[in-house]
Structure formats: structure tokens, C-alpha cells
Design a protein around this motif. Sequence first.
Motif, PDB file in Angstrom:
ATOM      1  N   TYR A  57      -2.016  -4.594  -3.913  1.00 30.61           N
ATOM      2  CA  TYR A  57      -2.872  -3.165  -3.490  1.00 30.61           C
ATOM      3  C   TYR A  57      -3.530  -2.283  -4.928  1.00 30.61           C
ATOM      4  N   THR A  58      -4.281  -1.835  -4.886  1.00 32.60           N
ATOM      5  CA  THR A  58      -4.904  -0.569  -5.194  1.00 32.60           C
ATOM      6  C   THR A  58      -4.781   0.984  -5.049  1.00 32.60           C
ATOM      7  N   VAL A  59      -4.689   1.695  -6.234  1.00 29.61           N
ATOM      8  CA  VAL A  59      -4.348   3.313  -5.974  1.00 29.61           C
ATOM      9  C   VAL A  59      -5.565   3.527  -5.492  1.00 29.61           C
ATOM     10  N   ALA A  60      -5.237   4.978  -4.716  1.00 28.14           N
ATOM     11  CA  ALA A  60      -6.717   5.640  -4.416  1.00 28.14           C
ATOM     12  C   ALA A  60      -6.574   6.951  -4.014  1.00 28.14           C
ATOM     13  N   PRO A  61      -7.209   8.065  -3.916  1.00 25.74           N
ATOM     14  CA  PRO A  61      -6.916   9.165  -3.224  1.00 25.74           C
ATOM     15  C   PRO A  61      -7.647   8.706  -1.809  1.00 25.74           C
ATOM     16  N   GLN A  62      -6.024   9.986  -1.236  1.00 30.05           N
ATOM     17  CA  GLN A  62      -5.869  10.164   0.311  1.00 30.05           C
ATOM     18  C   GLN A  62      -7.242   9.650   0.935  1.00 30.05           C
ATOM     19  N   HIS A  63      -7.117   9.599   2.417  1.00 23.67           N
ATOM     20  CA  HIS A  63      -8.456  10.029   2.796  1.00 23.67           C
ATOM     21  C   HIS A  63     -10.091   9.128   2.705  1.00 23.67           C
ATOM     22  N   SER A  64      -9.698   8.508   0.797  1.00 22.74           N
ATOM     23  CA  SER A  64     -10.495   8.190   0.479  1.00 22.74           C
ATOM     24  C   SER A  64     -11.007   6.133   0.002  1.00 22.74           C
ATOM     25  N   THR A  65     -12.328   5.196   0.300  1.00 20.20           N
ATOM     26  CA  THR A  65     -12.198   4.534  -0.428  1.00 20.20           C
ATOM     27  C   THR A  65     -12.256   3.619  -1.897  1.00 20.20           C
ATOM     28  N   MET A  66     -12.216   5.094  -3.218  1.00 20.02           N
ATOM     29  CA  MET A  66     -12.749   4.608  -3.653  1.00 20.02           C
ATOM     30  C   MET A  66     -11.548   4.144  -4.695  1.00 20.02           C
ATOM     31  N   THR A  67     -11.312   2.847  -5.074  1.00 23.28           N
ATOM     32  CA  THR A  67     -10.846   1.929  -5.466  1.00 23.28           C
ATOM     33  C   THR A  67     -10.993   2.013  -6.928  1.00 23.28           C
ATOM     34  N   ARG A  68     -11.863   2.608  -7.301  1.00 23.67           N
ATOM     35  CA  ARG A  68     -11.904   2.576  -8.992  1.00 23.67           C
ATOM     36  C   ARG A  68     -10.547   2.985  -9.787  1.00 23.67           C
ATOM     37  N   THR A  69     -10.189   2.281 -10.808  1.00 22.63           N
ATOM     38  CA  THR A  69      -8.870   2.227 -11.412  1.00 22.63           C
ATOM     39  C   THR A  69      -8.831   2.571 -12.784  1.00 22.63           C
ATOM     40  N   MET A  70      -9.813   2.415 -13.398  1.00 25.56           N
ATOM     41  CA  MET A  70      -9.731   3.163 -14.879  1.00 25.56           C
ATOM     42  C   MET A  70      -9.110   4.375 -15.479  1.00 25.56           C
ATOM     43  N   SER A  71      -9.557   5.352 -13.808  1.00 17.61           N
ATOM     44  CA  SER A  71      -8.741   6.902 -14.400  1.00 17.61           C
ATOM     45  C   SER A  71      -6.895   7.212 -14.473  1.00 17.61           C
ATOM     46  N   TYR A  72      -6.500   5.802 -13.857  1.00 20.34           N
ATOM     47  CA  TYR A  72      -5.309   5.702 -12.804  1.00 20.34           C
ATOM     48  C   TYR A  72      -4.218   5.200 -14.132  1.00 20.34           C
ATOM     49  N   ALA A  73      -4.785   4.742 -15.511  1.00 23.79           N
ATOM     50  CA  ALA A  73      -4.264   4.560 -16.344  1.00 23.79           C
ATOM     51  C   ALA A  73      -3.254   5.458 -16.921  1.00 23.79           C
ATOM     52  N   PHE A  74      -3.481   6.257 -16.698  1.00 27.15           N
ATOM     53  CA  PHE A  74      -3.351   7.785 -17.247  1.00 27.15           C
ATOM     54  C   PHE A  74      -2.261   8.804 -16.418  1.00 27.15           C
ATOM     55  N   ALA A  75      -2.346   7.955 -15.519  1.00 28.54           N
ATOM     56  CA  ALA A  75      -1.802   9.252 -14.388  1.00 28.54           C
ATOM     57  C   ALA A  75      -0.520   9.089 -14.415  1.00 28.54           C
ATOM     58  N   ASP A  76       0.157   9.862 -13.466  1.00 33.38           N
ATOM     59  CA  ASP A  76       1.770  10.495 -13.450  1.00 33.38           C
ATOM     60  C   ASP A  76       1.332  10.677 -11.773  1.00 33.38           C
ATOM     61  N   TYR A  77       2.479  10.625 -11.259  1.00 29.46           N
ATOM     62  CA  TYR A  77       2.729  11.361 -10.130  1.00 29.46           C
ATOM     63  C   TYR A  77       3.744  12.008  -9.462  1.00 29.46           C
ATOM     64  N   PHE A  78       3.915  12.347  -8.643  1.00 31.04           N
ATOM     65  CA  PHE A  78       5.187  13.000  -8.265  1.00 31.04           C
ATOM     66  C   PHE A  78       5.335  13.139  -6.492  1.00 31.04           C
ATOM     67  N   ASP A  79       6.383  13.709  -5.959  1.00 29.83           N
ATOM     68  CA  ASP A  79       6.121  13.722  -5.266  1.00 29.83           C
ATOM     69  C   ASP A  79       6.049  15.114  -4.238  1.00 29.83           C
TER      70      ASP A  79
END
Length: 536
Positions: free
Chosen positions: A227-249
Motif C-alpha cells: 500500500y502507498t500513502v496518498a492525499p485523500q481523493h487523489s491518485t498522487m502516490t509519489r511518496t518521497m516527501s512522506y519520509a518527513f511526514a507526521d500523522y494525526f487522528d
Amino acid sequence: MSRIGNGEEEGLVADVLVIGGGMAGAWAATAAAREGAHVVLVEKGYCGTSGATAAAGPGHWWAPPDPPEARANAIAQRQRIAFGLGEPHWMRRVLDETWRLLPTLAPYYDFPKDDQGKVRNYRALRGPEYMRALREQIVDLGVVVLDHSPALELLAHADGAIGGAAGIRTQRGGSPWRIAAGAVVLAAGGTSFRSHLLGSRNNTGDGYLMAAEAGAELSGMEFTAAYTVAPQHSTMTRTMSYAFADYFDADGRQIDAPFGPDQTERLAQALLAGPIYCSLARLPEDVQRHLPTISPNVMLPFARWGIDPFRERFEVTLHTDGTIRGIGGVRVRSEDCGTGVPGLYVAGDTASRELVAGASSGGGNVNSAWALSSGSWAGRAAARRARRVPAGFGGLSALGRTGLRASGRPRPVSAAEAVDAVRAEMHPYDKNLFRTGKGLAASRRTLDAVWSDLATHAASNGMAALALREATALVASARWSVASAEARTETRGMHRRLDHPTLDPDLAVRLIAGGFDTVTVRPQATAATSPFESVA
């Protein structure tokens, strides 16, 4: 190469037919043409813009031959995450082939150079420019490219050897084509089971279906839970930026999901509980400034939404990658990527990557190197076979069945409903990522019923045939995946079984799948060396 026309049907006779115009198909066509073969390449979309590579920034697994420890270290590192299913012999071959061939694209691709004009980086390419360069290369080599011409079925001689394929021209109202060839390379991509993975719309497992109808087997189809992370409602599955991501509920609490091998599982668990939001505030400022130039399509969804992703949180989801970033595919039976069926070779995502990737995703670099290498091996082998086996339409019969020819009384069958059924079983995290025997059995029963309806009643031609064959390929691929996952009663690599959470040393084997009305799965021992049979 010759052309035969009868008013409605266009026929070509070539030495080698390549089915698929992505990275692997283009390298296969290149290799066959360099061997002196007359090559036809057919592509469902447009060779140069279709597929996952054109929408990506593909790196290649890259290690110099000197010093020798560079490749040894690369192989050892890969072996540590192959979980006993990768084979060093194949890894060495891929590294060598990639090192040797990728620089030969220099006349068509502007590799970055230093101040002295020396190329400083071959391994990382820009997807659109890469595919454009590959198209220019094969056209200059004399390859005939038929865009918007999906293959629907293979053609075989009386002895079972593959001698061509048939399909339609989608921009000519679905008019049929037939091509006879001395050998065929299937490089039609894998499948994301019609998820919203960027560039995967046309990847419906067509190569798996056609190969299996010819008598080939599948391997590694349980390893599809990528599975690959992407912005909701988007097909943009380019993930390099997400190495620096933080996630929240939804309440703003940070989710414990650091970048690493367990991140997907943690994000999926959080998504099962509710929506999650991402912050890219930690992305280095220099990368933020250059990202619109490095990967301009990454910023497009945010621009449309009026969101600054570096200062505002945005909702994210996970899109399934299936076999595109997973592992499974047609079983490779020889070092030239033969399938065990005379005249039929496989490359790229159509071929199982277990030999080089093992039980973990090859990500971008291993997968790209495999596409280049397997395409080149298959193309050269196909050209060599074509020298011995003349092409012609005499005695050829069509192998396609489900979706084209009903086994019972034909009646309308909804391709869209069949695709929706596949999505309902292969996308949800609690079915495909967090697997259980009970859940897999339920998926199997659902998919078996869909298959039975297609096989018994679906019959079509022209444009309608494309939708039904894509649906058929998706259902078949999902059934092989589910059956293989049921049989692997352990957790290994990307295959997770909640009811069997540990690795079983006795299951360090490949699972070979096949069959249509009844799907079968059997174990096959791995090899420390590579004792593959030679297949003509």
C-alpha cells in the motif's frame, strides 16, 4: 515484416511481438531489435506516456562492479529483507545488466553531468523523459509501435507453442488485429486491482491471464499487500516527501507511525479507526522550494485544493499497489525469462520478482532494474527463437476464453460489477493487509462466484471485449492472490496473517498458483543457485 489486410482485420507477420509499452516492454523491444529481429510492440495506451513509470521518478538498483564489495553489500542488504525467497545469483545478474545497459540510453536521455561533462548519475531518471527516450530509441531501431491497441488473447500452434496474439484498435472503433510472430514477450504490467495508484489504470493483470491461458503458472501472488500513502481523493502516490511526514487522528493526536517498514501497517490500523491527517512541516526547506520542479505533479492536488501542505494538515489514505509494487506474477522458468511455454517470455511486472526481491517489495529501484533486465533478457531470447521458428498464421488458434467465449449460454454480464467485486475484496485493509484464514475463505467464495458467472455467460467482441477481458483478468488475479495467501499459513515479508503471526521456516518456499475454474496452489523449493531448465 509483412502486412495482410482483409478490409476489417489487420494482420502483421513479425519476428517478435512485444505486448506492453512500458519500461519493460520498451527494453524488450530494444533488445530484440538490436538482435536483428523485426519487432512489433502493441500497447493498450500510448507507449511513452502510459503506465506507472511515466508518472514516476524511477530510480534503479545500482552498484558498480568495482570495488567488488559494493555489489556484495547491495545483495546482502537485499537478502536481509527477502525472507529466504530471494536468490543472490539473480540479484547479481540484475545489477550487472542494469549497470551495462542503462548508460546506453544516453543518446536519447540527458543524464545529469558535472562541470567537466561527465555523467554523475545514471540511476535516477525522470519518468516522463525516460519513457519518451525509450520510445524514441525503439522507433529509431525500426520497431513498429501500435498504440491504443490492447491485446486480448494469445495465438498458439497445434503443439502449444505461442505464435502471436490478437486484439483491437480502440481508436478505430474496436476493429480487430492479429499478429503472427516467432516469439511473444508479455510485458503488460501487473495490477493494483483498479485502485487509484498513479499510472495504474490500464494495469489489470492482462499478462497474467493470457500467460495462464497458454499454460504458464503464477508465483508469489500472495505478496500483493503493498500500500502507498496518498492525499485523500487523489491518485498522487509519489511518496518521497512522506519520509518527513507526521500523522494525526481527527482529534489532533499524533499517531505513532514513524517512517520505516512498519509504517503502512500502523497507518492502516489508524485508518480503520477513522480519518487521519498528514503534516509535511518537517520536510527540509530546500526540498520544499525545489519540489515543484523535481516533482511538479506532486503539488497539483494541493494547488487545486488551495492547501499549503508544508503548513496545513491534509487528509490521507492508502492505495493498494497490488503486484505493481508487490511481488507476484508469471513464474519465471529460465534465465532468459521463459515461462515454460515455448515461444512465450515475460518481463517487468508481468513476471514474478521473487527471484530478486524475495518477500518484500522491491520499491522503485529494484523493480526498475528488474524491468530493464528482464525485458532485455526476454527480448534477446525471443529474437533468438524467431531465427529458428518462422512466423505465420497457418495453424494458429486463439487461446482466449473467459470474457470472449462463454462456456454456457451467453447473456449480458456486467464488467463493472465484476471489477467492483474485486475492489471490495482486494482493497480493504482488514481483508488484504491484515489477513485471516476466515477472511480469505470468504473472499475466495465471493470471487469464485464472480468467476463462475463470467466464465459461463460472458461473451463479447470489439470494444465490449476490452472491458470484459480486463474484468476477467482482475478476477483471475485476485483469485490467485487469495488462494496463495490462504496457503501461506505464516507471516513473511509483506504477507501478514493475523492468525499465523510468525514466520514458519518450513514455508521458505515459492507458492505456484494456476487454474481457472479450480485454482490450485503448490509449494516449490527455492534454489541457492539457479538450476533452471532451458526452455526453447
